[in-house]
Design a protein around this motif. Structure first.
Motif, PDB file in Angstrom:
ATOM      1  N   MET A 272     133.476  -7.335 111.143  1.00  0.00           N
ATOM      2  CA  MET A 272     133.989  -7.131 109.787  1.00  0.00           C
ATOM      3  C   MET A 272     133.315  -8.085 108.811  1.00  0.00           C
ATOM      4  O   MET A 272     132.881  -7.688 107.718  1.00  0.00           O
ATOM      5  N   ASN A 273     133.179  -9.356 109.203  1.00  0.00           N
ATOM      6  CA  ASN A 273     132.576 -10.362 108.330  1.00  0.00           C
ATOM      7  C   ASN A 273     131.086 -10.180 108.184  1.00  0.00           C
ATOM      8  O   ASN A 273     130.519 -10.414 107.111  1.00  0.00           O
ATOM      9  N   PHE A 274     130.434  -9.764 109.259  1.00  0.00           N
ATOM     10  CA  PHE A 274     128.969  -9.702 109.264  1.00  0.00           C
ATOM     11  C   PHE A 274     128.435  -8.545 108.425  1.00  0.00           C
ATOM     12  O   PHE A 274     127.370  -8.649 107.811  1.00  0.00           O
ATOM     13  N   LEU A 275     129.180  -7.449 108.393  1.00  0.00           N
ATOM     14  CA  LEU A 275     128.685  -6.251 107.709  1.00  0.00           C
ATOM     15  C   LEU A 275     129.195  -6.198 106.275  1.00  0.00           C
ATOM     16  O   LEU A 275     130.313  -5.765 106.010  1.00  0.00           O
ATOM     17  N   GLY A 276     128.388  -6.659 105.344  1.00  0.00           N
ATOM     18  CA  GLY A 276     128.719  -6.521 103.938  1.00  0.00           C
ATOM     19  C   GLY A 276     129.699  -7.570 103.450  1.00  0.00           C
ATOM     20  O   GLY A 276     130.233  -8.375 104.210  1.00  0.00           O
ATOM     21  N   GLN A 277     129.941  -7.546 102.143  1.00  0.00           N
ATOM     22  CA  GLN A 277     130.881  -8.474 101.531  1.00  0.00           C
ATOM     23  C   GLN A 277     132.313  -8.081 101.887  1.00  0.00           C
ATOM     24  O   GLN A 277     132.632  -6.895 102.030  1.00  0.00           O
ATOM     25  N   VAL A 278     133.179  -9.074 102.035  1.00  0.00           N
ATOM     26  CA  VAL A 278     134.564  -8.790 102.383  1.00  0.00           C
ATOM     27  C   VAL A 278     135.456  -9.913 101.846  1.00  0.00           C
ATOM     28  O   VAL A 278     135.049 -11.075 101.780  1.00  0.00           O
ATOM     29  N   ASN A 279     136.650  -9.539 101.426  1.00  0.00           N
ATOM     30  CA  ASN A 279     137.663 -10.507 100.990  1.00  0.00           C
ATOM     31  C   ASN A 279     138.657 -10.736 102.129  1.00  0.00           C
ATOM     32  O   ASN A 279     139.073  -9.786 102.794  1.00  0.00           O
ATOM     33  N   LEU A 280     139.018 -11.994 102.342  1.00  0.00           N
ATOM     34  CA  LEU A 280     139.980 -12.341 103.384  1.00  0.00           C
ATOM     35  C   LEU A 280     141.268 -12.859 102.757  1.00  0.00           C
ATOM     36  O   LEU A 280     141.247 -13.779 101.927  1.00  0.00           O
ATOM     37  N   PHE A 281     142.391 -12.251 103.154  1.00  0.00           N
ATOM     38  CA  PHE A 281     143.713 -12.689 102.726  1.00  0.00           C
ATOM     39  C   PHE A 281     144.507 -13.104 103.971  1.00  0.00           C
ATOM     40  O   PHE A 281     144.413 -12.453 105.018  1.00  0.00           O
ATOM     41  N   HIS A 282     145.291 -14.145 103.842  1.00  0.00           N
ATOM     42  CA  HIS A 282     146.191 -14.554 104.917  1.00  0.00           C
ATOM     43  C   HIS A 282     147.611 -14.142 104.530  1.00  0.00           C
ATOM     44  O   HIS A 282     148.091 -14.465 103.439  1.00  0.00           O
ATOM     45  N   GLY A 283     148.254 -13.391 105.410  1.00  0.00           N
ATOM     46  CA  GLY A 283     149.597 -12.909 105.094  1.00  0.00           C
ATOM     47  C   GLY A 283     150.370 -12.590 106.360  1.00  0.00           C
ATOM     48  O   GLY A 283     150.151 -13.198 107.414  1.00  0.00           O
ATOM     49  N   ARG A 284     151.255 -11.621 106.264  1.00  0.00           N
ATOM     50  CA  ARG A 284     152.050 -11.183 107.396  1.00  0.00           C
ATOM     51  C   ARG A 284     152.050  -9.661 107.443  1.00  0.00           C
ATOM     52  O   ARG A 284     151.908  -8.994 106.412  1.00  0.00           O
ATOM     53  N   VAL A 285     152.213  -9.122 108.658  1.00  0.00           N
ATOM     54  CA  VAL A 285     152.236  -7.683 108.822  1.00  0.00           C
ATOM     55  C   VAL A 285     153.360  -7.307 109.779  1.00  0.00           C
ATOM     56  O   VAL A 285     153.655  -8.042 110.729  1.00  0.00           O
ATOM     57  N   GLY A 286     154.006  -6.171 109.517  1.00  0.00           N
ATOM     58  CA  GLY A 286     155.084  -5.667 110.364  1.00  0.00           C
ATOM     59  C   GLY A 286     156.108  -4.936 109.529  1.00  0.00           C
ATOM     60  O   GLY A 286     156.057  -4.940 108.300  1.00  0.00           O
ATOM     61  N   ASP A 287     157.034  -4.242 110.199  1.00  0.00           N
ATOM     62  CA  ASP A 287     158.080  -3.476 109.515  1.00  0.00           C
ATOM     63  C   ASP A 287     157.490  -2.488 108.508  1.00  0.00           C
ATOM     64  O   ASP A 287     158.083  -2.221 107.447  1.00  0.00           O
ATOM     65  N   GLY A 288     156.303  -1.967 108.819  1.00  0.00           N
ATOM     66  CA  GLY A 288     155.697  -0.962 107.952  1.00  0.00           C
ATOM     67  C   GLY A 288     155.113  -1.500 106.666  1.00  0.00           C
ATOM     68  O   GLY A 288     154.929  -0.743 105.707  1.00  0.00           O
ATOM     69  N   LYS A 289     154.797  -2.803 106.627  1.00  0.00           N
ATOM     70  CA  LYS A 289     154.243  -3.347 105.394  1.00  0.00           C
ATOM     71  C   LYS A 289     153.326  -4.527 105.677  1.00  0.00           C
ATOM     72  O   LYS A 289     153.400  -5.154 106.743  1.00  0.00           O
ATOM     73  N   VAL A 290     152.464  -4.812 104.715  1.00  0.00           N
ATOM     74  CA  VAL A 290     151.632  -6.002 104.711  1.00  0.00           C
ATOM     75  C   VAL A 290     152.097  -6.859 103.553  1.00  0.00           C
ATOM     76  O   VAL A 290     152.209  -6.389 102.413  1.00  0.00           O
ATOM     77  N   ILE A 291     152.390  -8.124 103.827  1.00  0.00           N
ATOM     78  CA  ILE A 291     152.883  -9.044 102.802  1.00  0.00           C
ATOM     79  C   ILE A 291     151.799 -10.061 102.495  1.00  0.00           C
ATOM     80  O   ILE A 291     151.351 -10.807 103.377  1.00  0.00           O
ATOM     81  N   LEU A 292     151.355 -10.083 101.234  1.00  0.00           N
ATOM     82  CA  LEU A 292     150.373 -11.046 100.761  1.00  0.00           C
ATOM     83  C   LEU A 292     151.000 -11.821  99.610  1.00  0.00           C
ATOM     84  O   LEU A 292     151.199 -11.270  98.520  1.00  0.00           O
ATOM     85  N   GLY A 293     151.307 -13.090  99.849  1.00  0.00           N
ATOM     86  CA  GLY A 293     151.951 -13.869  98.797  1.00  0.00           C
ATOM     87  C   GLY A 293     153.232 -13.201  98.358  1.00  0.00           C
ATOM     88  O   GLY A 293     154.075 -12.806  99.185  1.00  0.00           O
ATOM     89  N   PRO A 294     153.408 -12.991  97.043  1.00  0.00           N
ATOM     90  CA  PRO A 294     154.647 -12.384  96.539  1.00  0.00           C
ATOM     91  C   PRO A 294     154.626 -10.862  96.597  1.00  0.00           C
ATOM     92  O   PRO A 294     155.622 -10.219  96.230  1.00  0.00           O
ATOM     93  N   SER A 295     153.528 -10.279  97.050  1.00  0.00           N
ATOM     94  CA  SER A 295     153.377  -8.821  96.979  1.00  0.00           C
ATOM     95  C   SER A 295     153.480  -8.175  98.352  1.00  0.00           C
ATOM     96  O   SER A 295     153.065  -8.752  99.365  1.00  0.00           O
ATOM     97  N   GLU A 296     154.026  -6.974  98.369  1.00  0.00           N
ATOM     98  CA  GLU A 296     154.134  -6.183  99.587  1.00  0.00           C
ATOM     99  C   GLU A 296     153.393  -4.864  99.395  1.00  0.00           C
ATOM    100  O   GLU A 296     153.450  -4.274  98.315  1.00  0.00           O
ATOM    101  N   PHE A 297     152.732  -4.405 100.469  1.00  0.00           N
ATOM    102  CA  PHE A 297     151.984  -3.158 100.418  1.00  0.00           C
ATOM    103  C   PHE A 297     152.372  -2.313 101.627  1.00  0.00           C
ATOM    104  O   PHE A 297     152.566  -2.831 102.729  1.00  0.00           O
ATOM    105  N   GLU A 298     152.487  -1.020 101.395  1.00  0.00           N
ATOM    106  CA  GLU A 298     152.884  -0.111 102.470  1.00  0.00           C
ATOM    107  C   GLU A 298     151.820  -0.069 103.566  1.00  0.00           C
ATOM    108  O   GLU A 298     150.621  -0.002 103.286  1.00  0.00           O
ATOM    109  N   ALA A 299     152.278  -0.114 104.828  1.00  0.00           N
ATOM    110  CA  ALA A 299     151.383  -0.016 105.986  1.00  0.00           C
ATOM    111  C   ALA A 299     152.120   0.741 107.084  1.00  0.00           C
ATOM    112  O   ALA A 299     152.644   0.146 108.035  1.00  0.00           O
ATOM    113  N   PRO A 300     152.212   2.075 106.964  1.00  0.00           N
ATOM    114  CA  PRO A 300     152.996   2.881 107.909  1.00  0.00           C
ATOM    115  C   PRO A 300     152.558   2.703 109.357  1.00  0.00           C
ATOM    116  O   PRO A 300     153.380   2.856 110.271  1.00  0.00           O
TER     117      PRO A 300
END
Length: 362
Positions: free
Chosen positions: A237-265
């Motif tokens: 993932m890192n080697f191929l092209g530019q990429v942004n890395l975020f540290h967060g949590r995942v589970g319960d159908g969502k990804v949590i980044l800081g104060p924001s939540e995103f759907e992840a079915p």
């Protein structure tokens, strides 16, 4: 001509160049060996050619089309090898350079002068240099010299074509032209080919399949599309092209980044756990108004508007991390933002890794 490599290990003193590498190259494919310097790419290529001998290990084998080649030398393997720096004979014309491999064959295997001339002229037409047969290498451009080197390798009718960073010594524009030309050439002659490169764009554009190598091992083998869109490890993932890395949590159908939540079915029904979330710049969506699912607040730090896409450097308010985004010019104009504007960052697609960094994406 298919190639099968099984459990290949190669050490130079204490240095491990290849560590239990196995690879299958189907007949007629172009396969790219891609990776950083020191990952083992060139050593693997030289072992296929017979220029290096792998360490004797259980199960080790080099097989060409069902035939074990481990004890066969370079001549018996019938490979064509193209080097980065051409290695043309300066005192010979283009014609004689291409003919060289045919002229030095043992007399009983050597074609007649007329057959050699026919073969060379066919190759000159194939590489689109038919009018330059009487010139010397010093009278050619770098791109033309590399074509001659390729024709010389093809003259002896190899079963396999091997190329070691074939365009590495050329400037960017010539590289682009030659890799498109090489792909068209392969589609015409269909010879099994393996080439080494550290250029991601080159591998993704030319190859049927890409082998990503790292620290003497293979990380992933896949189509260019599979390698780019479905990386199995964080290194890929890192080697191929530019990429942004975020540290967060995942589970319960969502990804949590800081104060924001995103759907992840795809993560529905799993417990929350720490995760590393990778988002490519073109997968970053921006909004200018805050709402429930707007995303991470950020400030535009820099705008790069030259080129087919607009590149933005954004600073996330909470973490201070820099995020790169790529927008179509039309979308950039629609947002009406500039340096200093406040925006909200939202991933359109995410690749999530949990656990140890060597694990596969979830």
């Amino acid at each position: 001509m298919s190639i099968e490599l099984h459990h290949i290990t190669k050490t130079f003193g204490d240095y491990v160049a290849l560590n239990d590498v196995s690879l299958s190259v189907p007949d007629g494919e172009v396969v790219a060996l891609l990776g950083p310097s020191g990952s083992g790419k060139t050593t693997l290529l030289r072992i296929i050619a017979g220029l290096e001998v792998p360490d004797p290990t259980p199960g080790s084998a080099i097989i060409f089309h069902g035939e074990d080649m481990a004890s066969q030398g370079v001549g018996e393997r019938r490979v064509g090898f193209v080097f980065q720096h051409y290695a043309l004979f300066r005192h010979m014309t283009v014609f004689e350079n291409i003919a060289f491999g045919l002229r030095v064959r043992p007399k009983r295997f050597r074609p007649s002068r007329a057959e050699i001339a026919d073969r060379v002229n066919q190759l000159l037409r194939l590489i689109q240099l038919e009018s330059l047969g009487n010139r010397y290498p010093s009278q050619l451009s770098g791109g033309q010299r590399q074509r001659v080197a390729l024709a010389r390798a093809l003259a002896v009718e190899p079963r396999v074509l091997l190329l070691d960073e074939p365009f590495g010594a050329l400037d960017a524009k010539v590289r682009q032209e030659l890799r498109r030309w090489l792909r068209r050439l392969h589609d015409e002659i269909h010879i099994t080919s393996v080439f080494v490169t550290h250029d991601q764009e080159e591998a993704l554009e030319v190859a049927d399949r890409v082998v990503v190598m790292n620290q003497a091992r293979i990380e992933q083998v896949d189509t260019p599309e599979g390698i780019f869109h479905h990386p199995r490890t964080e290194f890929v993932m890192n080697f191929l092209g530019q990429v942004n890395l975020f540290h967060g949590r995942v589970g319960d159908g969502k990804v949590i980044l800081g104060p924001s939540e995103f759907e992840a079915p795809e993560h529905e029904g799993t417990p929350l756990r720490p995760a590393r979330v990778f988002v490519r710049p073109h997968e970053v969506e921006l909004e200018t108004e805050a709402h429930k699912e707007a995303g991470l607040p950020a400030t535009v730090a820099r705008v790069h508007a030259a080129g087919p896409v607009v590149r933005l450097d954004l600073v996330v308010e909470e973490s201070g991390d820099t995020v790169q985004a790529e927008l179509a010019p039309e979308r950039f104009a629609e947002l009406n933002i500039a340096k200093g504007s406040k925006v909200y960052v939202r991933p359109k697609a995410m690749t999530v890794f949990t656990g140890a960094p060597t694990e596969e994406p979830q």
